[in-house]
Motif scaffolding. Sequence first.
Motif, mmCIF file in Angstrom:
data_model
loop_
_atom_site.group_PDB
_atom_site.id
_atom_site.type_symbol
_atom_site.label_atom_id
_atom_site.label_comp_id
_atom_site.label_asym_id
_atom_site.label_seq_id
_atom_site.Cartn_x
_atom_site.Cartn_y
_atom_site.Cartn_z
ATOM 1 N N TRP A 170 48.058 56.126 31.085
ATOM 2 C CA TRP A 170 47.537 55.382 32.227
ATOM 3 C C TRP A 170 48.044 53.948 32.179
ATOM 4 O O TRP A 170 48.405 53.422 31.120
ATOM 5 C CB TRP A 170 46.007 55.340 32.210
ATOM 6 C CG TRP A 170 45.313 56.652 32.313
ATOM 7 C CD1 TRP A 170 45.517 57.628 33.230
ATOM 8 C CD2 TRP A 170 44.245 57.118 31.464
ATOM 9 N NE1 TRP A 170 44.655 58.679 33.026
ATOM 10 C CE2 TRP A 170 43.866 58.398 31.942
ATOM 11 C CE3 TRP A 170 43.576 56.594 30.369
ATOM 12 C CZ2 TRP A 170 42.848 59.141 31.360
ATOM 13 C CZ3 TRP A 170 42.567 57.325 29.774
ATOM 14 C CH2 TRP A 170 42.207 58.589 30.259
ATOM 15 N N GLU A 171 48.027 53.289 33.332
ATOM 16 C CA GLU A 171 48.199 51.845 33.416
ATOM 17 C C GLU A 171 46.922 51.311 34.045
ATOM 18 O O GLU A 171 46.702 51.437 35.256
ATOM 19 C CB GLU A 171 49.437 51.484 34.237
ATOM 20 C CG GLU A 171 50.727 51.904 33.552
ATOM 21 C CD GLU A 171 51.971 51.368 34.234
ATOM 22 O OE1 GLU A 171 51.834 50.562 35.187
ATOM 23 O OE2 GLU A 171 53.080 51.755 33.812
ATOM 24 N N LEU A 172 46.076 50.726 33.213
ATOM 25 C CA LEU A 172 44.691 50.471 33.595
ATOM 26 C C LEU A 172 44.434 49.012 33.959
ATOM 27 O O LEU A 172 44.913 48.088 33.300
ATOM 28 C CB LEU A 172 43.751 50.875 32.452
ATOM 29 C CG LEU A 172 43.820 52.351 32.039
ATOM 30 C CD1 LEU A 172 42.899 52.612 30.856
ATOM 31 C CD2 LEU A 172 43.467 53.265 33.215
ATOM 32 N N VAL A 173 43.641 48.855 35.029
ATOM 33 C CA VAL A 173 43.160 47.544 35.440
ATOM 34 C C VAL A 173 41.639 47.616 35.595
ATOM 35 O O VAL A 173 41.021 48.676 35.449
ATOM 36 C CB VAL A 173 43.813 47.077 36.762
ATOM 37 C CG1 VAL A 173 45.315 46.927 36.585
ATOM 38 C CG2 VAL A 173 43.485 48.030 37.910
ATOM 39 N N ASP A 174 41.073 46.475 35.896
ATOM 40 C CA ASP A 174 39.632 46.281 36.021
ATOM 41 C C ASP A 174 38.955 47.391 36.835
ATOM 42 O O ASP A 174 39.356 47.686 37.963
ATOM 43 C CB ASP A 174 39.408 44.928 36.700
ATOM 44 C CG ASP A 174 37.979 44.430 36.624
ATOM 45 O OD1 ASP A 174 37.057 45.218 36.913
ATOM 46 O OD2 ASP A 174 37.790 43.256 36.288
#
Length: 293
Positions: free
Chosen positions: A147-151
Amino acid sequence: MEITLALGGGGAKGNSHVGVIRRLEQEGFKIRAVAGTSFGGLVAVLYALGKSPDEIQQLFEEADQSRLFGHFAEDGPSLLGVAGVRDFLARAVGEKIFDDLKIPCAVTAVDVLSGGEVILSEGSLKNAILSTIALPGIFPVQRLNGWELVDGGVLNPVPVSVARMLSPGLPVVAVTLNDPMDKPISTYTIPMPRILPRTIAERITRMSFAQSLDIFMRSVDISSRAVAHFRLELDKPDAIIRPRVHDINLLEKVVVADVVKLGEQAFDEALPQLKHAVSWSARIGRKLFGTGR
């Protein structure tokens, strides 16, 4: 009375969560599970580790807020880094994993590849926290499990649905830090590293990119408050606590004790309705799930 807690995001506003938790405990509420988004995810993990509200407040008070956002070698492209946050997490959670928690806990993030919500409830606590606080464009994306995770606040600013999943049948108390829909939007400033002379820092804040950031952050604020409003309407927590933290910016340097007190005050204002809502919901839970006291 047993409850599940859903702690919303809000950057520096999130210190108020500590005050809410302190008063919940003082009034005899038993927090059996906790879900959090962004700063609420950080507080959720610390509490689930068994740290008391006093201990969490002390951790936040001891953190050097002016050194939180420096860039670290591992950070990807972003306006601000999380070098100081990594140092804080090394002291606060170390290498602990979700299996080390005392009560069920989950934090939320958003995968910018798929566009879907990701619920983090296993593996490294440090990685989960860095993911749930990764404000898009401001802090670096966290790459985890493909994954490429943000807030997590992008899709779920107050994770009521996740809290309900952790303990089906228990009343969910939501703490939302988002401004009301009719509240004027505040301006934002960039936190300046301590190594910069004051005159240079002031000059940077007047530059066009700083002004552009202000517009971007205000737009994020508008979107976040709308998403929070509609998610709370959809997910229907049993009770909502709203600390009056609307004048605090996401990345503002604050006096922790003052913001904690705002959480305590919000709890006291909501207590009569909270007791009624939780008591009624607990009775329903006992009938449907055989849970709640």
